[in-house]
Scaffold this motif. Structure first.
Motif, PDB file in Angstrom:
ATOM      1  N   ASN A   1      88.447 -47.554  53.284  1.00  0.00           N
ATOM      2  CA  ASN A   1      87.200 -47.397  54.044  1.00  0.00           C
ATOM      3  C   ASN A   1      86.405 -48.684  54.235  1.00  0.00           C
ATOM      4  O   ASN A   1      85.551 -48.738  55.119  1.00  0.00           O
ATOM      5  CB  ASN A   1      86.314 -46.357  53.354  1.00  0.00           C
ATOM      6  N   PHE A   2      86.623 -49.711  53.400  1.00  0.00           N
ATOM      7  CA  PHE A   2      85.913 -50.978  53.607  1.00  0.00           C
ATOM      8  C   PHE A   2      86.673 -51.829  54.621  1.00  0.00           C
ATOM      9  O   PHE A   2      87.229 -52.886  54.307  1.00  0.00           O
ATOM     10  CB  PHE A   2      85.745 -51.730  52.284  1.00  0.00           C
ATOM     11  N   SER A   3      86.672 -51.356  55.853  1.00  0.00           N
ATOM     12  CA  SER A   3      87.376 -52.057  56.932  1.00  0.00           C
ATOM     13  C   SER A   3      86.615 -51.835  58.225  1.00  0.00           C
ATOM     14  O   SER A   3      85.710 -50.983  58.306  1.00  0.00           O
ATOM     15  CB  SER A   3      88.818 -51.546  57.063  1.00  0.00           C
ATOM     16  N   PHE A   4      86.989 -52.578  59.252  1.00  0.00           N
ATOM     17  CA  PHE A   4      86.321 -52.450  60.544  1.00  0.00           C
ATOM     18  C   PHE A   4      86.676 -51.138  61.249  1.00  0.00           C
ATOM     19  O   PHE A   4      86.034 -50.786  62.227  1.00  0.00           O
ATOM     20  CB  PHE A   4      86.701 -53.619  61.454  1.00  0.00           C
ATOM     21  N   ALA A   5      87.704 -50.435  60.778  1.00  0.00           N
ATOM     22  CA  ALA A   5      88.125 -49.189  61.419  1.00  0.00           C
ATOM     23  C   ALA A   5      87.401 -47.980  60.860  1.00  0.00           C
ATOM     24  O   ALA A   5      87.544 -46.876  61.398  1.00  0.00           O
ATOM     25  CB  ALA A   5      89.631 -49.013  61.273  1.00  0.00           C
ATOM     26  N   LYS A   6      86.618 -48.172  59.769  1.00  0.00           N
ATOM     27  CA  LYS A   6      85.926 -47.062  59.134  1.00  0.00           C
ATOM     28  C   LYS A   6      84.422 -47.321  59.130  1.00  0.00           C
ATOM     29  O   LYS A   6      83.980 -48.466  59.067  1.00  0.00           O
ATOM     30  CB  LYS A   6      86.422 -46.871  57.704  1.00  0.00           C
ATOM     31  N   LEU A   7      83.651 -46.237  59.173  1.00  0.00           N
ATOM     32  CA  LEU A   7      82.194 -46.352  59.266  1.00  0.00           C
ATOM     33  C   LEU A   7      81.580 -47.079  58.068  1.00  0.00           C
ATOM     34  O   LEU A   7      80.696 -47.925  58.267  1.00  0.00           O
ATOM     35  CB  LEU A   7      81.574 -44.960  59.430  1.00  0.00           C
ATOM     36  N   PRO A   8      81.981 -46.802  56.810  1.00  0.00           N
ATOM     37  CA  PRO A   8      81.383 -47.548  55.687  1.00  0.00           C
ATOM     38  C   PRO A   8      81.596 -49.055  55.792  1.00  0.00           C
ATOM     39  O   PRO A   8      80.686 -49.843  55.494  1.00  0.00           O
ATOM     40  CB  PRO A   8      82.110 -46.977  54.458  1.00  0.00           C
ATOM     41  N   GLY A   9      82.781 -49.461  56.217  1.00  0.00           N
ATOM     42  CA  GLY A   9      83.049 -50.892  56.377  1.00  0.00           C
ATOM     43  C   GLY A   9      82.218 -51.519  57.482  1.00  0.00           C
ATOM     44  O   GLY A   9      81.727 -52.650  57.341  1.00  0.00           O
ATOM     45  N   ILE A  10      82.037 -50.793  58.576  1.00  0.00           N
ATOM     46  CA  ILE A  10      81.242 -51.316  59.694  1.00  0.00           C
ATOM     47  C   ILE A  10      79.775 -51.441  59.290  1.00  0.00           C
ATOM     48  O   ILE A  10      79.102 -52.421  59.622  1.00  0.00           O
ATOM     49  CB  ILE A  10      81.403 -50.410  60.931  1.00  0.00           C
ATOM     50  N   ILE A  11      79.261 -50.435  58.558  1.00  0.00           N
ATOM     51  CA  ILE A  11      77.875 -50.499  58.084  1.00  0.00           C
ATOM     52  C   ILE A  11      77.697 -51.682  57.132  1.00  0.00           C
ATOM     53  O   ILE A  11      76.697 -52.409  57.191  1.00  0.00           O
ATOM     54  CB  ILE A  11      77.482 -49.176  57.403  1.00  0.00           C
ATOM     55  N   LEU A  12      78.685 -51.909  56.258  1.00  0.00           N
ATOM     56  CA  LEU A  12      78.624 -53.056  55.355  1.00  0.00           C
ATOM     57  C   LEU A  12      78.633 -54.362  56.142  1.00  0.00           C
ATOM     58  O   LEU A  12      77.868 -55.291  55.827  1.00  0.00           O
ATOM     59  CB  LEU A  12      79.804 -53.015  54.381  1.00  0.00           C
ATOM     60  N   TYR A  13      79.457 -54.436  57.170  1.00  0.00           N
ATOM     61  CA  TYR A  13      79.534 -55.648  57.993  1.00  0.00           C
ATOM     62  C   TYR A  13      78.211 -55.917  58.703  1.00  0.00           C
ATOM     63  O   TYR A  13      77.720 -57.058  58.720  1.00  0.00           O
ATOM     64  CB  TYR A  13      80.661 -55.501  59.017  1.00  0.00           C
ATOM     65  N   ILE A  14      77.604 -54.874  59.277  1.00  0.00           N
ATOM     66  CA  ILE A  14      76.328 -55.038  59.976  1.00  0.00           C
ATOM     67  C   ILE A  14      75.239 -55.474  58.986  1.00  0.00           C
ATOM     68  O   ILE A  14      74.403 -56.337  59.306  1.00  0.00           O
ATOM     69  CB  ILE A  14      75.938 -53.728  60.689  1.00  0.00           C
TER      70      ILE A  14
ATOM     71  N   VAL B   1      72.947 -56.624  67.400  1.00  0.00           N
ATOM     72  CA  VAL B   1      73.077 -55.932  68.691  1.00  0.00           C
ATOM     73  C   VAL B   1      74.373 -56.318  69.394  1.00  0.00           C
ATOM     74  O   VAL B   1      75.109 -55.454  69.887  1.00  0.00           O
ATOM     75  CB  VAL B   1      71.857 -56.235  69.589  1.00  0.00           C
ATOM     76  N   PHE B   2      74.679 -57.609  69.428  1.00  0.00           N
ATOM     77  CA  PHE B   2      75.818 -58.063  70.232  1.00  0.00           C
ATOM     78  C   PHE B   2      77.125 -58.165  69.437  1.00  0.00           C
ATOM     79  O   PHE B   2      78.206 -58.012  70.020  1.00  0.00           O
ATOM     80  CB  PHE B   2      75.501 -59.424  70.868  1.00  0.00           C
ATOM     81  N   ALA B   3      77.056 -58.446  68.139  1.00  0.00           N
ATOM     82  CA  ALA B   3      78.288 -58.598  67.359  1.00  0.00           C
ATOM     83  C   ALA B   3      78.516 -57.440  66.392  1.00  0.00           C
ATOM     84  O   ALA B   3      79.648 -57.244  65.955  1.00  0.00           O
ATOM     85  CB  ALA B   3      78.250 -59.910  66.568  1.00  0.00           C
ATOM     86  N   GLY B   4      77.460 -56.679  66.061  1.00  0.00           N
ATOM     87  CA  GLY B   4      77.589 -55.608  65.089  1.00  0.00           C
ATOM     88  C   GLY B   4      77.738 -54.223  65.687  1.00  0.00           C
ATOM     89  O   GLY B   4      78.684 -53.499  65.372  1.00  0.00           O
ATOM     90  N   LEU B   5      76.826 -53.852  66.576  1.00  0.00           N
ATOM     91  CA  LEU B   5      76.843 -52.503  67.131  1.00  0.00           C
ATOM     92  C   LEU B   5      78.102 -52.180  67.926  1.00  0.00           C
ATOM     93  O   LEU B   5      78.581 -51.031  67.869  1.00  0.00           O
ATOM     94  CB  LEU B   5      75.590 -52.274  67.998  1.00  0.00           C
ATOM     95  N   PRO B   6      78.686 -53.141  68.695  1.00  0.00           N
ATOM     96  CA  PRO B   6      79.951 -52.809  69.380  1.00  0.00           C
ATOM     97  C   PRO B   6      81.060 -52.377  68.427  1.00  0.00           C
ATOM     98  O   PRO B   6      81.974 -51.650  68.835  1.00  0.00           O
ATOM     99  CB  PRO B   6      80.310 -54.117  70.095  1.00  0.00           C
TER     100      PRO B   6
END
Length: 415
Positions: A283-296, A357-362
């Motif tokens: 889940n700590f990856s760009f393909a999963k929501l927890p990973g994306i939230i961590l990245y943002i 906005v430009f690098a995280g939300l997409p």
């Protein structure tokens, strides 16, 4: 002709450019050197987010080579060592710069070994046994430390500092993966391919133009300089960029987000049936929501941190006190430092919001379209490319200004 020859030999831009070209050539050459006991059939980590993140840190996990890990371990080590230095309870802030650098290198080796072990365990080597694995691990570690040395050499002798190799890696590899994503969107239709390519090109150009405007924009604090002619007094100011952090938070966030995945994969080699570790590695990856939230979250937090570090209000305030300059209507010393920090933090919030906005939300779109990850990563890549390129242009301009004053000093020597 004599003037051209003299410029070619003595001009700092020509000198530093040659060093940078040589360093990039060595880097690209090293990326084509295969690892021992591996071939095209060797298995690599089946994690798309690690592949994508490696591109932004000078590596390439999709191709087994001497430089597969890039400088990701070093970047993570710099963040960790920086946090430990700021936390005064550890006492690292009292150590010498050489000792702090040595600690950073030791953490780099630790992270390299962890990531290298995960990578080696995911391969199917041509020869079985622990000796081939140890040799491959040693080769990966050596390659990472050599890339770190190349980056330091470019910061010392070349143009672009530590980001040149990352920029070269993105331009070489990310464009290729972006084309694969575009072909996927086109779905084997020539008409749709032309429309997608045209839209992407126009979008990238407009977005790059917006990034250039944002990068060049600045907030100007009125500055009173005592040793300057009064007619130029109204033109004096302290500039602070609208996005003080630039593209650095994206690069470091991509490096930091791989740490939980690598640690979970590393521990899974010892505890293969642990559900928590399996969940973390998945889940700590760009393909999963927890990973994306961590990245943002990392993207926003690092934007604030780099804004404060790049502006460096404490150093600015001390410099003004030494020179006798001061900000208009603001007392020197701690008051000036507080004011500069306040502006830097405000612009850091703006830069963090801009990056999110430009690098995280997409990236949120990847959860529903995981096969198009490379396309949704393009805005982040463009932000990094523009930020690093503008930094290189600034460095070239500074070198050009220094060279313009050289004849003045040469004529004084003759007198």
């Amino acid at each position: 002709m004599h003037t051209w020859q003299k410029w070619k030999v003595n001009h700092p831009i020509f000198y530093k450019s040659n060093w940078s070209i040589l360093i990039v050539f060595i880097f690209i050459l090293g990326k084509s050197i295969p690892l021992p006991y591996t071939d095209a059939k060797s298995l690599v980590i089946q994690n798309a987010s690690l592949h994508v993140a490696s591109l932004a840190t000078g590596g390439n996990l999709a191709q087994l080579s001497l430089f597969s890990l890039g400088i990701a371990p070093w970047m993570s080590a710099m963040i960790i060592s920086g946090l430990l230095t700021q936390a005064r309870g550890f006492g690292l802030d009292r150590l010498s710069e050489n000792r702090q650098d040595r600690i950073s290198k030791e953490i780099t080796i630790l992270f390299t070994l962890i990531q290298g072990i995960v990578m080696v365990e995911s391969m199917k080597l041509t020869v079985s046994g622990w000796q081939p694995k140890a040799i491959v691990l040693l080769t990966l570690t050596t390659g990472t430390m050599f890339v770190v040395w190349l980056s330091n050499m470019n910061a010392l002798r070349g143009i672009g500092g530590l980001t040149l190799l990352v920029l070269a890696n993105i331009l070489q590899s990310a464009m290729q993966t972006g084309l694969v994503g575009i072909e996927t969107l086109a779905n084997h239709s020539n008409a749709r391919l032309a429309m997608v390519v045209g839209s992407v090109v126009v979008g990238i150009i407009l977005f790059a133009y917006l990034n250039v405007i944002t990068d060049r924009g600045e907030y100007r604090l009125p500055l009173v300089r005592l040793l300057i002619d009064s007619k130029y007094a109204t033109r004096s100011y302290l500039p602070i960029k609208l996005t003080p952090a630039g593209g650095m938070p994206i690069m470091f966030a991509m490096s930091m987000i791989t740490l939980p995945t690598y640690f979970c994969l590393f521990l899974l080699t010892f505890f293969p049936n642990n559900d928590w570790l399996i969940w973390g590695a998945t889940n700590f990856s760009f393909a999963k929501l927890p990973g994306i939230i961590l990245y943002i979250s990392l993207l926003f937090g690092l934007s604030l941190a780099f804004a404060l570090v790049n502006v460096n209000a404490e150093q600015q305030a001390k410099g003004f006190q030494r020179s006798g300059d001061y900000l208009l209507d603001i007392r020197p010393g701690k008051t000036t430092e507080h004011r500069i920090n306040q502006i830097a933090l405000s612009l850091g919030f703006f830069g963090g919001f801009y990056n999110v906005v430009f690098a995280g939300l997409p990236m949120l779109m990847i959860t529903s379209h995981p096969d198009q990850m490379n396309v949704y990563m393009l805005p982040g890549y463009v932000l990094m490319i523009v930020g690093f390129s503008m930094g290189m242009i600034d460095q070239i301009n500074i070198l050009s200004i220094r060279k313009k004053y050289q004849p003045l000093f040469e004529s004084r020597k003759e007198v």
